[in-house]
Design an enzyme around this catalytic site. Sequence first.
Site, PDB file in Angstrom:
ATOM      1  N   ARG A 520     -33.246  93.460 -12.137  1.00 24.52           N
ATOM      2  CA  ARG A 520     -33.301  93.696 -13.458  1.00 24.52           C
ATOM      3  C   ARG A 520     -34.411  92.764 -14.053  1.00 24.52           C
ATOM      4  O   ARG A 520     -34.370  91.661 -13.953  1.00 24.52           O
ATOM      5  CB  ARG A 520     -31.887  93.612 -14.404  1.00 24.52           C
ATOM      6  CG  ARG A 520     -32.020  93.717 -15.865  1.00 24.52           C
ATOM      7  CD  ARG A 520     -30.585  93.424 -16.447  1.00 24.52           C
ATOM      8  NE  ARG A 520     -29.589  94.361 -15.675  1.00 24.52           N
ATOM      9  CZ  ARG A 520     -29.306  95.268 -16.744  1.00 24.52           C
ATOM     10  NH1 ARG A 520     -29.674  95.739 -17.956  1.00 24.52           N
ATOM     11  NH2 ARG A 520     -28.318  96.096 -16.138  1.00 24.52           N
ATOM     12  N   GLY A 521     -35.181  93.542 -15.012  1.00 24.93           N
ATOM     13  CA  GLY A 521     -36.267  92.482 -15.820  1.00 24.93           C
ATOM     14  C   GLY A 521     -36.668  93.295 -17.173  1.00 24.93           C
ATOM     15  O   GLY A 521     -36.134  94.309 -17.355  1.00 24.93           O
ATOM     16  N   GLY A 524     -37.658  97.265 -16.652  1.00 23.73           N
ATOM     17  CA  GLY A 524     -36.495  98.082 -16.063  1.00 23.73           C
ATOM     18  C   GLY A 524     -35.375  97.541 -15.158  1.00 23.73           C
ATOM     19  O   GLY A 524     -35.316  96.543 -14.935  1.00 23.73           O
ATOM     20  N   ASP A 633     -47.996  89.294 -14.550  1.00 23.77           N
ATOM     21  CA  ASP A 633     -46.611  88.600 -14.596  1.00 23.77           C
ATOM     22  C   ASP A 633     -46.132  88.247 -13.186  1.00 23.77           C
ATOM     23  O   ASP A 633     -45.168  88.516 -12.692  1.00 23.77           O
ATOM     24  CB  ASP A 633     -45.626  89.502 -15.002  1.00 23.77           C
ATOM     25  CG  ASP A 633     -44.174  88.971 -15.363  1.00 23.77           C
ATOM     26  OD1 ASP A 633     -44.172  87.584 -15.278  1.00 23.77           O
ATOM     27  OD2 ASP A 633     -43.170  89.710 -15.470  1.00 23.77           O
TER      28      ASP A 633
END
Length: 797
Positions: A520-521, A524, A633
Site C-alpha cells: 500500500r502506498g 494505490g 520516488d
Amino acid sequence: MHILIFFLLSFLLCIPSPCSPATTDTLLQGSSLSVEKPADTLVSANGVFSAGFFQVGDNAFCFSIRFTRSKQPTLVWIANRDQPVNGKVSKLTLLKNGNLILSDAGASTIWTTATFSSSEVYLMLMDNGNLVLRASQGIVLWQSFDSPTDTLLPGQPLTEKASLISSRSATNFSSGFYKLYFDNDNVLRLLFNGPNVSSVYWPPTWKLPVDEGRSTYNITKIAVIDPSGHFTSSDTFEFYPSDYGVKRYRRFLMDPDGNLRLYSFNEETSTWEVSWQVIPQPCTVHGLCGANSMCTYDPFVGRTCYCLQGFKIKNPNDWAQGCEPEFTTHRGCNSTGFGFVHLPRMELFGYDLEVIRVTNLTQCENRCLELCDDCQGVQLKFNEVSTYNCYIKTILLNGRDSPNFDGDVYLKLPKSTILSLKVPQKHVPLKCSANLFQSLGRTYQDSKNSTWLNFLLWFACGIGVLEMTCIFFVWFFLFRSSKENDKGERQQLLSATGFQRFTYSELKKATRGFSDEIGRGAGGIVYKGKLDNNRVAAIKSLISETNQGEAEFLAEFSTIGMLNHMNLIDMWGYCVEGKHRLLVYEYMEHGSLAENLYSNALDWNKRFNIAVGTAKGLAYLHEECLEWVLHCDVKPQNILLDSDFQPKVADFGLSKLLNRDEGANSGFSRIRGTRGYMAPEWVYNLRITSKVDVYSYGIVVLEMITGKSPMGIHILENKEGMDQRRLLTWVKEKMNADGPTSKSWTEEVADPNMQGKYDPDKVELLVKVALRCVEDNMDERPSMSQVVEMLQFPEHS
C-alpha cells in the site's frame, strides 16, 4: 427477462431445506442456525458471549457475536456487516466438507470461511468471544479473532492482514470511514477513508514516527490488549487504561466518530465505561464535519459542526456530507469580483495546492486570486524566519476552531455574498451519519398454504427449465461470435500497445475479490492475483487524482508499457472501467527491498548487485528509453526483488513523463517523493531534473550499507561524548573520523547483520559513490549512467 427471473426464483423455492436444531456453544457438521428461530444461537460456556442473527434494519439481519451481560447486548464481531440477509429462510450452515457458509434466503451465499476438511469439523464459541472452526484433530481451520470488524477483545491480535474499521454510526453497523491499521513503515495509524478523499490523522503526519516514540524496525506488525487493559504494539506504542490492573471485561473499539477507545465493563451498572482514548481533542479527527464546514468543541454542548460563511448544510441528518455553496459554484477568474472573509483562530488541515512564503496577507490573497477556481481560500501562519507561510487551499476540509493555533483562515467568496453574510450558528447537533436502515424489499409465500399453489410452482419450474435451455442454446450460437470478436480486439490491442487490457471482473476474480493485499502506498493498493493463464501477478488499484478518461489513460501508459529493461518491473496490462484504474505487473517473489533490508536475507553480494541493478534501471529511464522519465520516488519500497534477488525498479510509470527537450525546464505542481529520500530541490523549489532520482538513490545505497533508516536518529561517539546524527551526517563523520585513507571506518558503517562478511574495498566504493550522489548542489552529482560506470569499472572513475 422478468418472466425468466420469476421462473428461476420459483425453481429455487421448490427445493426444500433441512431443519436445523438449536445448539448451545457448538454447531456440528451438517447443522444450521436459522434467522427465523431466535433460539438458534451459540452461547459460550461461561454465558458471556452469544452468536446468532441480529436485526440491523427492516427485514435485514447480520450474523454476529455479542457480549450479553450489558443492558443492551454489545456487538463485538459481524460476519456480513455490509451485506445483511433477509429475515426469511436465511441460514448459517456448517457443510459436510468443512465449509461454513451464510446464505441469503436459502439461495445465494453471502459469506463463507472458504475452508475444507476431510475429517469431522465443528464450530464452537469460546469463553473469550472467539468463534472457532476446528477439525477433529484440534486443528483451527478458521476463527473470528483473525478477521476483526471494529472491535478487539483481550488476547485478540491486530496484524498486518487485519484492521479495525468503524461502523457507519451507532445504529448503522456497515463499514464506516475510519480505520486502524499497520502501514508499510510498520507503524500503527488511524486513517480517514471517506467517499472522495482520505488522510491519516494519527499519529500526526507532520511528525516522524521516531518523534512519537514509534519504531519502524520490526517485521511482526502485531498489536494486542491483555485482560488487565495493557495495550502493546510491535511499533513500541503502548498504553495503560485508567483502571489498569483491575480484572474487568474490556473491548478496544474503533468508534464511528474516528476516535479509538478502550471500554471497561462496570458490573454494578451493567454498562461500558471509557478507560482510555487516543484523541484528546475531538475536532482533530478528520472528516467529521465534511467539506466547507468547521468543527468546534464546547464543554457543555460537546462537539458540533457549522457551515462556513456563504455555505449551507447538504443533509441535516448527516454532517459527514458537509456543506455546499449558497452562491454560484462557477467562479471564474474575475479577481475584482471576489474578496476574503477573515476566520480567526481557525485551522484547515491538508489539501494545499502550494505553500509559499510571503511578507504580508495581500501577497497571499493575490496568489489565490491568480489561481482562479483552483483556490478556495488561504491559511496564513507565521513561520520561524520572520515571514509567513501562505497555504493555498484547493478543498476546505478538516476545519476546526483552534484557540491555540497561531494562524488564520481567509475564505474566498464573491463580494456580493460577503455583503449579505450572517454570523454562523456554531452549536448545531453533530450527526456523523444517518440511520440507513432499509428493507430488502422481498416477500415470501409459504408453500404449504395451498395445494394449487404447489402445482403452479412445480409447473413454473418445468417451464422455467425448458425456457432456460432454449435461451442457453440461443446465446451459445448467436453471441459466441461476438465474444470471439472481442477477444480478437483485445489481442490486437496487445500487439499494438505491448500489454493487455483486462476487465474489472477478470481482475476481481484473479485477486479473489481483492482480498490478498501485499502493499500500500500513496499511489494505490497492490494485490496478489492469479490470471487465467495461471501467471501470478501484482495488481495495483490506483488512487487517481484526476478524472482521467480512457483515451488519456491509455495514451500515457502505452508509453510506460513499451519501456523494457531487465531492472524495471514488467507491466503486463491495465484496466479502465468507470472509476476503476488498475495496472497488472509481474509478481516479485521476494517482495521489496524494504521488506528484506532489515533481515538476514541480504548478504553483501546481493546488496552490491541490488545497488548496481537499480542504477542500471534508473539510467535506462533517464537516458536510454524513448521518453525521458523521472521516477521521483526512489526508495526501498519501490525496489522489488525477484526469485534470484535481482532488483527491479517499480512505480516509475506513476512519475512525471517528459520529452527530452523539456528536461531543462521541467516543472511540477507539487512536491513528490518520500521524506528522508527527497532531494533539496523539492524543499527549496528549485529546478527539477533527473538529479532528484540520483540523490534518492544515494540515500537508498547508504541505507543498504548501514542497515540504518534515513529518518532515524543515530548515535555518534566522539571525543566530546555522544551526539545524535541523521544518517547522512553520521556516515560522513564516521568516514572522516580516522582519516580518508584508513579503512577501519568501513567496519563502523557496515550493517551488523552482515556479520563482517563483506568486501571492505567495495563498501568504501559504494559509500563514496553514494556520497557523491547526495551532494546538495545538483550539478555536482553524477548521472545514473556515470554511477553504473563507477560501480562496474572503479579503476576508470
